[in-house]
Write an enzyme that holds these catalytic residues in place. Structure first.
Site, short mmCIF file in Angstrom:
data_model
loop_
_atom_site.label_atom_id
_atom_site.label_comp_id
_atom_site.label_asym_id
_atom_site.label_seq_id
_atom_site.Cartn_x
_atom_site.Cartn_y
_atom_site.Cartn_z
N GLU A 33 77.42 -11.67 83.06
CA GLU A 33 76.55 -10.93 83.97
C GLU A 33 75.21 -11.68 83.99
O GLU A 33 74.66 -11.97 82.93
CB GLU A 33 76.33 -9.50 83.48
CG GLU A 33 75.47 -8.76 84.46
CD GLU A 33 75.24 -7.30 84.15
OE1 GLU A 33 75.79 -6.77 83.17
OE2 GLU A 33 74.47 -6.70 84.92
N ARG A 259 84.07 -10.47 68.71
CA ARG A 259 82.82 -11.15 69.06
C ARG A 259 82.41 -12.08 67.94
O ARG A 259 82.70 -11.80 66.77
CB ARG A 259 81.68 -10.14 69.21
CG ARG A 259 81.77 -9.24 70.37
CD ARG A 259 80.57 -8.30 70.36
NE ARG A 259 79.49 -8.80 71.20
CZ ARG A 259 79.43 -8.58 72.51
NH1 ARG A 259 80.36 -7.90 73.12
NH2 ARG A 259 78.42 -9.05 73.22
N LYS A 269 71.60 -9.22 74.53
CA LYS A 269 70.73 -9.74 75.59
C LYS A 269 69.49 -8.86 75.76
O LYS A 269 68.41 -9.34 76.03
CB LYS A 269 71.49 -9.81 76.91
CG LYS A 269 72.33 -11.08 77.03
CD LYS A 269 72.81 -11.30 78.44
CE LYS A 269 74.14 -10.64 78.68
NZ LYS A 269 74.75 -11.00 79.97
P1 ATP Z 1 76.04 -7.13 78.33
O1 ATP Z 1 77.40 -6.89 78.95
O2 ATP Z 1 75.57 -6.07 77.45
O3 ATP Z 1 75.01 -7.62 79.29
P2 ATP Z 1 77.37 -9.32 77.04
O4 ATP Z 1 76.89 -10.09 75.87
O5 ATP Z 1 78.70 -8.66 76.97
O6 ATP Z 1 76.22 -8.32 77.33
P3 ATP Z 1 78.28 -10.68 79.40
O7 ATP Z 1 77.48 -11.46 80.35
O8 ATP Z 1 79.01 -9.49 79.89
O9 ATP Z 1 77.29 -10.27 78.26
O10 ATP Z 1 79.28 -11.65 78.63
C1 ATP Z 1 80.09 -12.60 79.27
C2 ATP Z 1 81.30 -12.85 78.44
O11 ATP Z 1 80.93 -13.32 77.15
C3 ATP Z 1 82.12 -11.60 78.24
O12 ATP Z 1 83.47 -11.91 78.43
C4 ATP Z 1 81.85 -11.22 76.82
O13 ATP Z 1 82.94 -10.57 76.23
C5 ATP Z 1 81.58 -12.57 76.16
N1 ATP Z 1 80.71 -12.42 75.00
C6 ATP Z 1 79.50 -11.84 74.96
N2 ATP Z 1 79.00 -11.84 73.72
C7 ATP Z 1 79.93 -12.44 72.93
C8 ATP Z 1 80.00 -12.74 71.53
N3 ATP Z 1 79.02 -12.42 70.69
N4 ATP Z 1 81.11 -13.36 71.08
C9 ATP Z 1 82.10 -13.70 71.93
N5 ATP Z 1 82.09 -13.45 73.24
C10 ATP Z 1 81.02 -12.83 73.75
#
Ligand code: ATP
Ligand code: MG
Length: 552
Positions: A33, A259, A269
């Site tokens: 995102e 994660r 974030k």
């Molecule tokens: P949010 O959705 O709260 O903004 P997010 O960290 O999930 O935060 P995204 O932009 O949705 O951010 O993440 C993009 C991809 O990265 C998603 O598929 C998510 O599952 C993966 N991702 C995010 N954080 C991690 C992590 N710490 N380890 C592995 N994959 C991650």
């Protein structure tokens, strides 16, 4: 880096799907995102998704999951693309946007309405919460659940035309208010939001939820394996429900993994944004940030980050990886790939009293790899050494310069300290020493060998430089658990060293080039601020792990 990737459950699963011809070609996607910069956790997701595509001869898409216009921006879209490329990956085809599927998603919403599988609900957010039930109690049906198909269609079309104010109605799936899985209790598909979107402008006054958007986007793109993190495990039945109940062109499948969390690191974030907004750091790409842009600016090589992501493995159990593992991957990589150079952090003048002519020294750029070549350094009478490398008197543990004792100047001669001068405050301002050898690298003829080697820079030719010494941003292993994250900051995460002197060739360093400053650590020429007139180097990492010893 290991040539053959180690096996893990994702690789095994995909291998099986390909062998059983459940899928023809692997298609994965990385779906950020655009509401912040990518961080080390995203690097894991990137290496997983792009890495699998590489390994199995498939392809990986980059798709912006841009369904929350208020928090998203072009700056983030740009930085994310740059970070993915910098990590060494290229997505298949054009960059994709969830927002480019808004019309299709809307048509599918109308389809569900037509099937009696979705309805417009007028409950307030508060009432909806109340009706939803709890983990232990079933929910209750919304009083709007049995609206006719025609009424629902009419209301949805009016929602889409922008006739209603934000929040007064939502579109919900009609599934099961008594489901033990809360996500199946008539989840929201669309919200009314009169917001301007960075891609679609003011075309849409309604926006799909993540749940309604994600799987259908995967289906549109022909994604075969939609790999996400474990918090979406409970959403999988809903993901599958949409795929089963909509006339989608492909049948993607969601697989979750744990994660990546590293100690001493924030990977939320929202919290990283707070650090930027509160000006705790200089920006999203501050070298202390765990963002990919920050790690890059810190001098962490992309290859070391990729290697680390592979080393930590991919599993379904949550845990925290010691950030020392990342640091050690960086140190190992740089040890092999960074040329050596000399920097004196706190200069102390050293005069060689018996050097008749300046010497031109040929110094190897890497102690173990001749492919790095060598450089010429001028060694005249006037040099700088580090204040920490001189003492008037010292015991045997101090293997640097002492009056009456010998030390070797890196790549040069052996010298013996004779005397020193002091300023009005009693601080040593100059050391006078004699050369006891005349051939670089040779040992003294009288057999009294020096105990140590110290770095030096020519006083005449050395360049003043700004050095930023970085350390971990947080002083506690799990800053994410602190009530007040800001109170857990490491007060010494940045030390500005003014007055350092580097060897003359470093003015020509390319931005982002990393060197090992002998006996100091690895330093990168700052991507933005470094110039040949005013060199600026950021500390990537020290030569040894100083945290495990003291904080074990
Ligand atoms: P949010 O959705 O709260 O903004 P997010 O960290 O999930 O935060 P995204 O932009 O949705 O951010 O993440 C993009 C991809 O990265 C998603 O598929 C998510 O599952 C993966 N991702 C995010 N954080 C991690 C992590 N710490 N380890 C592995 N994959 C991650
Ligand atoms: Mg997310």
């Amino acid at each position: 880096m290991s040539a053959e990737p180690r096996s893990n459950f994702l690789r095994t699963q995909i291998q099986a799907d390909l062998e059983a011809a459940r899928v023809d070609d692997l298609v994965t996607r990385f779906p950020p995102e655009p509401n912040g910069y990518l961080h080390i956790g995203h690097a894991k997701s990137i290496t997983v998704n792009f890495g699998l595509a590489e390994q199995f001869g498939g392809q990986c898409h980059l798709r912006f999951d841009d369904t929350n216009p208020e928090k998203e921006s072009q700056e983030f879209i740009d930085s994310i693309q740059e970070d993915v490329r910098w990590l060494g990956y290229q997505w298949a085809g054009e960059v994709r946007y969830a927002s480019s599927y808004f019309e299709q998603l809307y048509q599918w919403a109308l389809y569900l309405v037509g099937e009696g599988l979705a309805y417009v609900c007028d409950l307030s957010a508060e009432d909806a919460r109340e009706y939803r039930g709890t983990l232990t109690e079933p929910g209750r049906d919304s009083p709007f659940r049995d609206r006719s198909v025609d009424e629902n269609r009419d209301l949805l079309e009016r929602m889409r035309r922008g006739e209603f104010a934000d929040g007064v109605r939502v579109l919900r799936a009609r599934i099961d208010m008594a489901s033990s899985n809360m996500n199946l209790r008539d989840p929201i598909l669309y919200r009314i939001r009169h917001a301007t979107h960075h891609q679609t402008g003011s075309e849409w006054p309604i926006y799909p939820t993540y749940d309604f958007a994600h799987g259908q986007e995967d289906a549109i793109e022909g994604v075969t394996h939609s790999i996400c993190t474990l918090e979406f495990e409970d959403h999988r039945p809903l993901y599958d429900w949409f795929i089963a109940n909509l006339p989608v062109p492909h049948q993607p499948r969601q697989i979750e993994f744990a994660r990546l969390n590293t100690s001493y690191t924030i990977t939320s974030k929202r919290k990283l944004k707070l650090l930027v907004d509160e000006q705790v750091v200089a920006g999203w790409d501050d070298p202390r940030m765990p963002t990919i842009a920050g790690l890059r600016r810190r001098g962490y090589p992309a290859a070391a980050i990729r290697h680390f992501c592979e080393e930590v493995g991919t599993s379904r159990s949550d845990g925290i990886v010691d950030v020392a593992m990342l640091e050690s991957a960086v140190r190992d990589h740089l040890n092999h790939h960074a040329p050596r150079a000399m920097c004196v952090m706190q200069p102390l003048r050293l005069t060689l009293t018996n050097l008749a002519e300046p010497l031109v020294l040929t110094v190897p750029n890497h102690p173990a790899n001749s492919a790095f070549g060598s450089r010429e350094l001028m060694m005249g009478n006037e040099l700088f050494i580090d204040q920490a490398d001189f003492r008037e008197e010292a015991n045997k543990q101090f293997k640097r310069l002492v009056l009456g004792k010998r030390v070797r100047l890196r790549g040069g001669l052996v010298i013996e300290g004779d005397s020193c001068e002091k300023d009005a405050d009693g601080n040593v301002s100059r050391v006078l020493a004699r050369c006891v050898t005349s051939v670089p690298g040779a040992d003294p003829e009288d057999g009294v060998k020096p105990k140590g080697v110290i770095q030096w820079v020519s006083a005449e030719h050395g360049l003043p430089a700004t050095i930023r010494r970085y350390d971990r941003l947080f002083a506690v292993p799990e800053p994410g658990r602190e009530d007040d994250m800001l109170a857990a900051l490491n007060p010494r995460s940045l030390e500005l060293v003014a007055g350092a002197v580097v060897e003359p060739g470093l003015g020509e360093a390319e931005p982002e080039q990393v060197f090992q400053f002998e006996r100091e650590g690895y330093f990168v020429a700052d991507r933005y601020d470094h110039t040949s007139e005013a060199p600026v180097f950021n500390m990537a990492i020290g030569l040894r792990d100083t945290w495990s010893a003291t904080n074990g």
